[in-house]
Design a protein around this motif. Structure first.
Motif, PDB file in Angstrom:
ATOM      1  N   SER A 126       3.598  68.360 -57.946  1.00 24.99           N
ATOM      2  CA  SER A 126       4.874  67.928 -57.355  1.00 24.99           C
ATOM      3  C   SER A 126       5.353  68.940 -56.318  1.00 24.99           C
ATOM      4  N   GLU A 127       5.207  70.215 -56.632  1.00 29.18           N
ATOM      5  CA  GLU A 127       5.633  71.261 -55.696  1.00 29.18           C
ATOM      6  C   GLU A 127       4.806  71.218 -54.413  1.00 29.18           C
ATOM      7  N   LEU A 128       3.498  70.920 -54.542  1.00 34.57           N
ATOM      8  CA  LEU A 128       2.661  70.826 -53.348  1.00 34.57           C
ATOM      9  C   LEU A 128       3.055  69.621 -52.510  1.00 34.57           C
ATOM     10  N   GLN A 129       3.379  68.507 -53.168  1.00 34.06           N
ATOM     11  CA  GLN A 129       3.844  67.339 -52.414  1.00 34.06           C
ATOM     12  C   GLN A 129       5.135  67.663 -51.663  1.00 34.06           C
ATOM     13  N   ALA A 130       6.025  68.396 -52.318  1.00 31.60           N
ATOM     14  CA  ALA A 130       7.278  68.791 -51.668  1.00 31.60           C
ATOM     15  C   ALA A 130       7.007  69.686 -50.465  1.00 31.60           C
ATOM     16  N   GLU A 131       6.013  70.551 -50.590  1.00 31.62           N
ATOM     17  CA  GLU A 131       5.652  71.419 -49.472  1.00 31.62           C
ATOM     18  C   GLU A 131       5.086  70.596 -48.310  1.00 31.62           C
ATOM     19  N   ASP A 132       4.307  69.562 -48.637  1.00 36.87           N
ATOM     20  CA  ASP A 132       3.806  68.650 -47.599  1.00 36.87           C
ATOM     21  C   ASP A 132       4.961  68.052 -46.809  1.00 36.87           C
ATOM     22  N   ILE A 133       5.980  67.609 -47.535  1.00 37.86           N
ATOM     23  CA  ILE A 133       7.129  66.967 -46.886  1.00 37.86           C
ATOM     24  C   ILE A 133       7.865  67.947 -45.985  1.00 37.86           C
ATOM     25  N   ARG A 134       8.039  69.162 -46.446  1.00 35.92           N
ATOM     26  CA  ARG A 134       8.704  70.164 -45.615  1.00 35.92           C
ATOM     27  C   ARG A 134       7.901  70.441 -44.344  1.00 35.92           C
ATOM     28  N   VAL A 178       9.297  57.922 -42.928  1.00 33.91           N
ATOM     29  CA  VAL A 178       8.009  58.605 -42.963  1.00 33.91           C
ATOM     30  C   VAL A 178       7.423  58.528 -44.368  1.00 33.91           C
ATOM     31  N   SER A 179       6.216  57.956 -44.489  1.00 32.61           N
ATOM     32  CA  SER A 179       5.532  57.838 -45.780  1.00 32.61           C
ATOM     33  C   SER A 179       4.228  58.623 -45.714  1.00 32.61           C
ATOM     34  N   ILE A 180       4.103  59.656 -46.554  1.00 37.35           N
ATOM     35  CA  ILE A 180       2.989  60.612 -46.469  1.00 37.35           C
ATOM     36  C   ILE A 180       1.907  60.320 -47.506  1.00 37.35           C
ATOM     37  N   GLY A 181       0.657  60.492 -47.090  1.00 39.19           N
ATOM     38  CA  GLY A 181      -0.468  60.542 -48.023  1.00 39.19           C
ATOM     39  C   GLY A 181      -0.675  61.979 -48.438  1.00 39.19           C
ATOM     40  N   HIS A 182      -0.509  62.274 -49.734  1.00 38.32           N
ATOM     41  CA  HIS A 182      -0.585  63.646 -50.246  1.00 38.32           C
ATOM     42  C   HIS A 182      -1.974  63.936 -50.807  1.00 38.32           C
ATOM     43  N   GLN A 183      -2.585  65.010 -50.319  1.00 42.26           N
ATOM     44  CA  GLN A 183      -3.929  65.366 -50.770  1.00 42.26           C
ATOM     45  C   GLN A 183      -3.948  65.635 -52.265  1.00 42.26           C
ATOM     46  N   ASN A 184      -4.975  65.135 -52.942  1.00 46.24           N
ATOM     47  CA  ASN A 184      -5.242  65.261 -54.384  1.00 46.24           C
ATOM     48  C   ASN A 184      -4.497  64.231 -55.225  1.00 46.24           C
ATOM     49  N   SER A 185      -3.249  63.932 -54.893  1.00 45.09           N
ATOM     50  CA  SER A 185      -2.445  63.073 -55.764  1.00 45.09           C
ATOM     51  C   SER A 185      -2.284  61.642 -55.263  1.00 45.09           C
ATOM     52  N   THR A 186      -2.745  61.339 -54.041  1.00 49.64           N
ATOM     53  CA  THR A 186      -2.711  59.970 -53.525  1.00 49.64           C
ATOM     54  C   THR A 186      -4.021  59.675 -52.799  1.00 49.64           C
ATOM     55  N   MET A 187      -4.186  58.433 -52.357  1.00 45.62           N
ATOM     56  CA  MET A 187      -5.406  58.026 -51.644  1.00 45.62           C
ATOM     57  C   MET A 187      -5.018  57.510 -50.262  1.00 45.62           C
ATOM     58  N   TYR A 188      -5.846  57.812 -49.256  1.00 43.41           N
ATOM     59  CA  TYR A 188      -5.520  57.396 -47.898  1.00 43.41           C
ATOM     60  C   TYR A 188      -6.704  57.582 -46.966  1.00 43.41           C
ATOM     61  N   LYS A 189      -6.625  56.909 -45.842  1.00 44.78           N
ATOM     62  CA  LYS A 189      -7.564  57.090 -44.739  1.00 44.78           C
ATOM     63  C   LYS A 189      -6.810  57.710 -43.586  1.00 44.78           C
ATOM     64  N   ARG A 190      -7.289  58.854 -43.126  1.00 42.66           N
ATOM     65  CA  ARG A 190      -6.623  59.512 -42.010  1.00 42.66           C
ATOM     66  C   ARG A 190      -6.921  58.794 -40.705  1.00 42.66           C
ATOM     67  N   LYS A 191      -6.127  59.105 -39.717  1.00 40.68           N
ATOM     68  CA  LYS A 191      -6.338  58.536 -38.395  1.00 40.68           C
ATOM     69  C   LYS A 191      -7.691  58.968 -37.835  1.00 40.68           C
ATOM     70  N   ASP A 192      -8.168  60.139 -38.255  1.00 37.00           N
ATOM     71  CA  ASP A 192      -9.474  60.613 -37.793  1.00 37.00           C
ATOM     72  C   ASP A 192     -10.631  59.926 -38.527  1.00 37.00           C
ATOM     73  N   GLY A 193     -10.303  59.010 -39.458  1.00 40.51           N
ATOM     74  CA  GLY A 193     -11.316  58.212 -40.133  1.00 40.51           C
ATOM     75  C   GLY A 193     -11.758  58.720 -41.483  1.00 40.51           C
ATOM     76  N   ARG A 194     -11.391  59.949 -41.837  1.00 41.76           N
ATOM     77  CA  ARG A 194     -11.843  60.502 -43.119  1.00 41.76           C
ATOM     78  C   ARG A 194     -11.029  59.947 -44.282  1.00 41.76           C
ATOM     79  N   LEU A 195     -11.698  59.788 -45.408  1.00 45.61           N
ATOM     80  CA  LEU A 195     -11.090  59.213 -46.601  1.00 45.61           C
ATOM     81  C   LEU A 195     -10.783  60.295 -47.629  1.00 45.61           C
TER      82      LEU A 195
END
Length: 400
Positions: A223-231, A150-167
């Protein structure tokens, strides 16, 4: 330094300039090392974090399949995401460094393989300012070997396009914090004193000095927010496996033995934080990463660090505190970005190391596979038995 992308200027940068060589380019990623065909699916996630902010994430899940079902390979990176990369103030020096015109070795939305009843789970964390697709090669390799990755796009610290189309692009707040860290006078003084191959005592002292810089506090928050995303996403996987949510993973995830996690650059500290705080994650790997937020932390989990010097100065404290095994392997002739997909997508030789791209890929995959096979699947595989020229075991701390 680790987690920071800057133009190469001195021996203390984590990139090496390649001279008098013509850089080889690739039109496709290498074939996966394992026997499984690799499926990939995308999922979006929304939740409210502990700081009361709304988090809107995405994730690519790579998994073992039995057939490509006649489909064409997955798109590597969405063009819109690539354009956002060039808009980031954080890494404008990386313009025209990599291409997305490359063929992947995975396929969207295949059936999960029937060869095994359940499959073990690993998370991948890309570097700050990057994209969850940046780990496609290692994620595909691991999935071809029988892992769900599982590879996550983390809000604020990475860039990604969601499945719903938003960037979602890297936020100004995160960019400002990264730049402030790299330009911090105290950090610059310490960087100038870092030795390329420090002894354990010197590296530990330097690491402590870095981690006590006031500028690290805000960086650690991300970093703590990214860890929370993963959890949160891990919680979601448990629901998928239980059947509370409908998916191909119902009753198919091997979760009771624990999960693994691997992170590159700024993703490395997130990886360690997850190991420290979540009992479900039983081991972790940092690729050319640091120790932000880990000054007094006992991970209490086996951990491996694969890095290019002088990065031992940035992570020595992890093994000093850890009550479980910690492995430190230094890799010569490797650049910071060689630990992710840019080893194949790079179009600017200034950001590549001197190792052959395929050799670097096999090196990272072999150490990762051996470590996870041993600590997750309890196989006899050993990272200490691997032999690569210029890869040295700097230190191994035993469980205390």
């Amino acid at each position: 330094m680790s987690g920071t992308l800057r133009k190469p200027r001195s021996k203390y940068d984590l990139w090496k300039i390649r001279r008098n060589k013509q850089m080889k380019t690739y039109d496709a990623f290498p074939r996966p090392v394992g026997s499984y065909t690799v499926g990939r699916t995308q999922m979006d996630f929304d939740y409210t974090a502990s700081d009361h902010t709304k988090r809107e994430l995405t994730a690519f899940v790579y998994y073992p399949s039995d057939s490509n079902e006649g489909k064409i390979t997955s798109t590597y990176m969405f063009p819109e995401v690539y354009e956002m990369f060039h808009e980031q103030p954080l890494i404008t020096v990386l313009k025209d460094v990599f291409s997305i015109d490359i063929k992947t070795q995975c396929y969207d939305d295949l059936a999960l393989s029937e060869k095994e009843k359940r499959y073990p789970v690993i998370f991948y964390v890309c570097g700050g300012g990057g994209s969850p697709e940046w780990g496609t090669v290692i994620c595909t390799d691991l999935a071809s070997l029988g892992y769900v990755v599982v590879s996550i796009g983390h809000q604020n610290s990475t860039m990604y396009k969601r499945k719903d189309g938003r960037l979602f692009n890297v936020s100004k707040g995160f960019s400002d914090v990264i730049m402030a860290f790299s330009e911090d006078p105290g950090m610059q003084v310490l960087a100038g004193k870092m030795e390329m191959q420090p002894d354990d005592k010197t590296a530990l002292e330097m690491c402590r000095n870095v981690l006590t810089l006031p500028i690290l506090a805000k960086l650690t928050e991300y970093s703590e927010l990214q860890a929370e995303d993963i959890r949160h996403v891990a919680d979601y996987l448990y629901k998928l496996d239980s059947g509370k949510l409908n998916s191909i993973f119902h009753g198919r995830l091997l979760l009771d033995i624990g999960m693994g996690i691997i992170g590159h650059s700024y993703g490395g500290p997130t990886t360690a934080i997850v190991c420290r705080d979540d009992y479900r994650f039983i081991c972790g790997i940092g690729l050319d990463s640091g120790a932000f937020g880990l000054l007094d932390s006992d991970l209490n989990k086996p951990f491996l660090l694969l890095f290019s010097e002088p990065n031992y100065n940035m992570n020595a404290i992890i093994g000093s505190n850890n009550s479980m095994e910690t492995y430190y392997f230094s890799v010569d002739r490797a650049a910071h970005l060689d630990y992710c997909d840019i080893v194949f997508t790079c179009v600017n030789e200034a950001f590549r190391g001197d190792r052959d791209s395929m050799e670097m890929r096999h090196l990272v995959t072999d150490y990762t596979r051996s470590f996870f096979d041993h600590y997750i699947l309890q196989k006899a595989a050993s990272v200490e038995s691997l032999v690569y020229d210029g890869v040295n075991l700097v230190q191994k701390t035993s469980s205390k």
